[in-house]
Design a protein around this motif. Structure first.
Motif, PDB file in Angstrom:
ATOM      1  N   ALA A   1       0.821  -1.211   0.000  1.00 51.55           N
ATOM      2  CA  ALA A   1       0.000   0.000   0.000  1.00 51.55           C
ATOM      3  C   ALA A   1       0.853   1.259   0.000  1.00 51.55           C
ATOM      4  CB  ALA A   1      -0.935   0.003   1.210  1.00 51.55           C
ATOM      5  N   THR A   2       2.029   1.204   0.612  1.00 53.71           N
ATOM      6  CA  THR A   2       2.914   2.369   0.621  1.00 53.71           C
ATOM      7  C   THR A   2       3.557   2.623  -0.743  1.00 53.71           C
ATOM      8  OG1 THR A   2       4.817   1.033   1.317  1.00 53.71           O
ATOM      9  CG2 THR A   2       3.437   1.987   3.044  1.00 53.71           C
ATOM     10  N   MET A   3       3.505   1.637  -1.639  1.00 47.87           N
ATOM     11  CA  MET A   3       4.132   1.777  -2.955  1.00 47.87           C
ATOM     12  C   MET A   3       3.175   2.287  -4.020  1.00 47.87           C
ATOM     13  SD  MET A   3       6.368  -1.749  -3.025  1.00 47.87           S
ATOM     14  CE  MET A   3       7.472  -2.163  -1.677  1.00 47.87           C
ATOM     15  N   LEU A   4       1.898   2.411  -3.709  1.00 44.97           N
ATOM     16  CA  LEU A   4       0.941   2.872  -4.708  1.00 44.97           C
ATOM     17  C   LEU A   4       1.159   4.345  -5.011  1.00 44.97           C
ATOM     18  CD1 LEU A   4      -2.340   1.159  -3.462  1.00 44.97           C
ATOM     19  CD2 LEU A   4      -0.957   0.513  -5.432  1.00 44.97           C
ATOM     20  N   PRO A   5       1.214   4.736  -6.275  1.00 43.73           N
ATOM     21  CA  PRO A   5       1.384   6.161  -6.606  1.00 43.73           C
ATOM     22  C   PRO A   5       0.118   6.943  -6.311  1.00 43.73           C
ATOM     23  CG  PRO A   5       1.083   4.860  -8.602  1.00 43.73           C
ATOM     24  CD  PRO A   5       1.191   3.876  -7.479  1.00 43.73           C
ATOM     25  N   GLN A   6       0.288   8.187  -5.885  1.00 43.99           N
ATOM     26  CA  GLN A   6      -0.863   9.015  -5.561  1.00 43.99           C
ATOM     27  C   GLN A   6      -1.709   9.319  -6.783  1.00 43.99           C
ATOM     28  OE1 GLN A   6       0.490  12.512  -3.520  1.00 43.99           O
ATOM     29  NE2 GLN A   6       1.258  11.380  -1.744  1.00 43.99           N
ATOM     30  N   GLU A   7      -1.082   9.370  -7.956  1.00 46.08           N
ATOM     31  CA  GLU A   7      -1.838   9.657  -9.172  1.00 46.08           C
ATOM     32  C   GLU A   7      -2.876   8.583  -9.464  1.00 46.08           C
ATOM     33  OE1 GLU A   7       1.970  11.786  -9.227  1.00 46.08           O
ATOM     34  OE2 GLU A   7       1.358   9.730  -8.828  1.00 46.08           O
ATOM     35  N   ALA A   8      -2.603   7.343  -9.057  1.00 43.78           N
ATOM     36  CA  ALA A   8      -3.560   6.261  -9.286  1.00 43.78           C
ATOM     37  C   ALA A   8      -4.707   6.283  -8.286  1.00 43.78           C
ATOM     38  CB  ALA A   8      -2.840   4.910  -9.217  1.00 43.78           C
ATOM     39  N   LEU A   9      -4.552   6.997  -7.191  1.00 40.51           N
ATOM     40  CA  LEU A   9      -5.564   7.018  -6.140  1.00 40.51           C
ATOM     41  C   LEU A   9      -6.417   8.277  -6.141  1.00 40.51           C
ATOM     42  CD1 LEU A   9      -3.328   5.778  -3.162  1.00 40.51           C
ATOM     43  CD2 LEU A   9      -4.881   4.394  -4.530  1.00 40.51           C
ATOM     44  N   ILE A  10      -5.970   9.314  -6.836  1.00 35.08           N
ATOM     45  CA  ILE A  10      -6.582  10.617  -6.640  1.00 35.08           C
ATOM     46  C   ILE A  10      -8.023  10.671  -7.146  1.00 35.08           C
ATOM     47  CG2 ILE A  10      -5.672  11.522  -8.811  1.00 35.08           C
ATOM     48  CD1 ILE A  10      -6.139  13.373  -5.442  1.00 35.08           C
ATOM     49  N   TYR A  11      -8.325  10.023  -8.259  1.00 36.47           N
ATOM     50  CA  TYR A  11      -9.702  10.101  -8.782  1.00 36.47           C
ATOM     51  C   TYR A  11     -10.703   9.414  -7.858  1.00 36.47           C
ATOM     52  CZ  TYR A  11     -13.721   9.687 -11.862  1.00 36.47           C
ATOM     53  OH  TYR A  11     -14.992   9.742 -12.388  1.00 36.47           O
ATOM     54  N   PRO A  12     -10.490   8.154  -7.446  1.00 34.55           N
ATOM     55  CA  PRO A  12     -11.462   7.557  -6.508  1.00 34.55           C
ATOM     56  C   PRO A  12     -11.510   8.286  -5.172  1.00 34.55           C
ATOM     57  CG  PRO A  12      -9.572   6.118  -6.812  1.00 34.55           C
ATOM     58  CD  PRO A  12      -9.467   7.169  -7.851  1.00 34.55           C
TER      59      PRO A  12
END
Length: 293
Positions: free
Chosen positions: A131-142
């Motif tokens: 979870a710490t490796m997920l990029p913020q760009e992939a999370l920002i829309y949801p």
């Protein structure tokens, strides 16, 4: 009357050579460390030079020249243009709330995983690491969609909740490794004395891991203070934005006031430096606490 004579044992030549070699290596390491420190200070020195340089002086002589006059309007323009006191309050509030909430959530999660010995502990810790490796760009829309659906659009609470979860993922991974090796004798002794799980957490586990929690809290505060992308998307009005977002607002598509930008970066750096100086001893004690039993 017997006389005793003391003879000095000769020091082997190899010992002198080894000692001389260690001394030389130590000085080489110190020299390299000094060079690295100077290289890291160069951007701050350039920022300091241009923060008190007029726009005309900057355009004529470049960013590496000394200022011909002590120009302070850049600091004044930044202070009034972005309403810096409001941005400072927003950054302190968001960073402080994330630091406290993220540390507590990390402690609760790690206590359940490391001390509670839940099933699938290894897979859960691996999940937190991923979870710490997920990029913020992939999370920002949801994240933006969910914040809008629950009425937290343009609210500091949306940023606090998001960063609390993100930071606690790293904190849980770190603390789970620490609490996984927690002495079982202390836990068994507390259980024999009739202590509940809540009492074991606060009276047995918490005093032992308190230095580590202090380090986590400081890191969470600094990391959240420097965050830019998620606050830029989630906080859309001027009265809710943070200091990094305010710095970005100084840059336009076709024009950038470099002296004002450098002055703003200098002013924005002061609270972080003050925070580090206040908690430097706490950070040092927390880092070195685990090296001595």
């Amino acid at each position: 009357m017997a006389t005793a004579t003391l003879t000095a044992r000769p020091v082997p030549a190899t010992a002198n050579k080894s000692r001389h070699h260690r001394g030389t290596a130590r000085w080489v390491v110190l020299a390299l460390a000094a060079l690295v420190a100077l290289a890291m200070l160069v951007p701050f020195l350039i920022m300091l030079l241009n923060a008190f340089k007029s726009p005309a002086d900057y355009s004529q002589n470049g960013p590496l020249s000394l200022p011909h006059e002590f120009y302070t309007e850049g600091v004044t323009n930044f202070w009034t243009r972005v309403n810096f006191p409001q941005k400072l309050v927003n950054s302190i509030w968001i960073s402080g709330a994330v630091a406290i909430a993220g540390t507590l959530l990390s402690l609760f999660n790690a206590y359940a995983i490391g001390v509670g010995r839940v099933k699938g502990r290894l897979w859960i810790v691996t999940l937190f690491l991923l979870a710490t490796m997920l990029p913020q760009e992939a999370l920002i829309y949801p994240l933006f969609t969910m914040a809008s659906d629950v009425g937290l659009s343009n609210s500091p609470w949306s940023v606090i909740i998001i960063f609390t979860v993100i930071q606690s993922a790293f904190g849980t991974y770190l603390l789970s490794s620490v609490l996984g090796t927690f002495p079982k004798a202390l836990l068994e002794a507390a259980a024999l004395d009739g202590a509940s799980r809540w009492q074991v957490l606060w009276k047995v586990v918490f005093p032992v891991v308190r230095p580590t929690l202090s380090v986590l809290m400081i890191f969470f505060f600094i990391w959240t203070w420097n965050e830019f992308f998620i606050p830029l998307v989630m906080l859309t009005t001027n009265d809710t934005q943070t200091i990094p977002v305010a710095l970005a607002s100084l840059q336009g598509d076709r024009m950038m006031d470099a002296p004002t930008t450098n002055a703003g970066a200098l002013v924005s750096l002061v609270p972080a430096v003050v925070f580090f100086l206040l908690f430097q001893r706490t950070l040092t004690r927390g880092v070195t606490a685990g090296s001595v039993k």
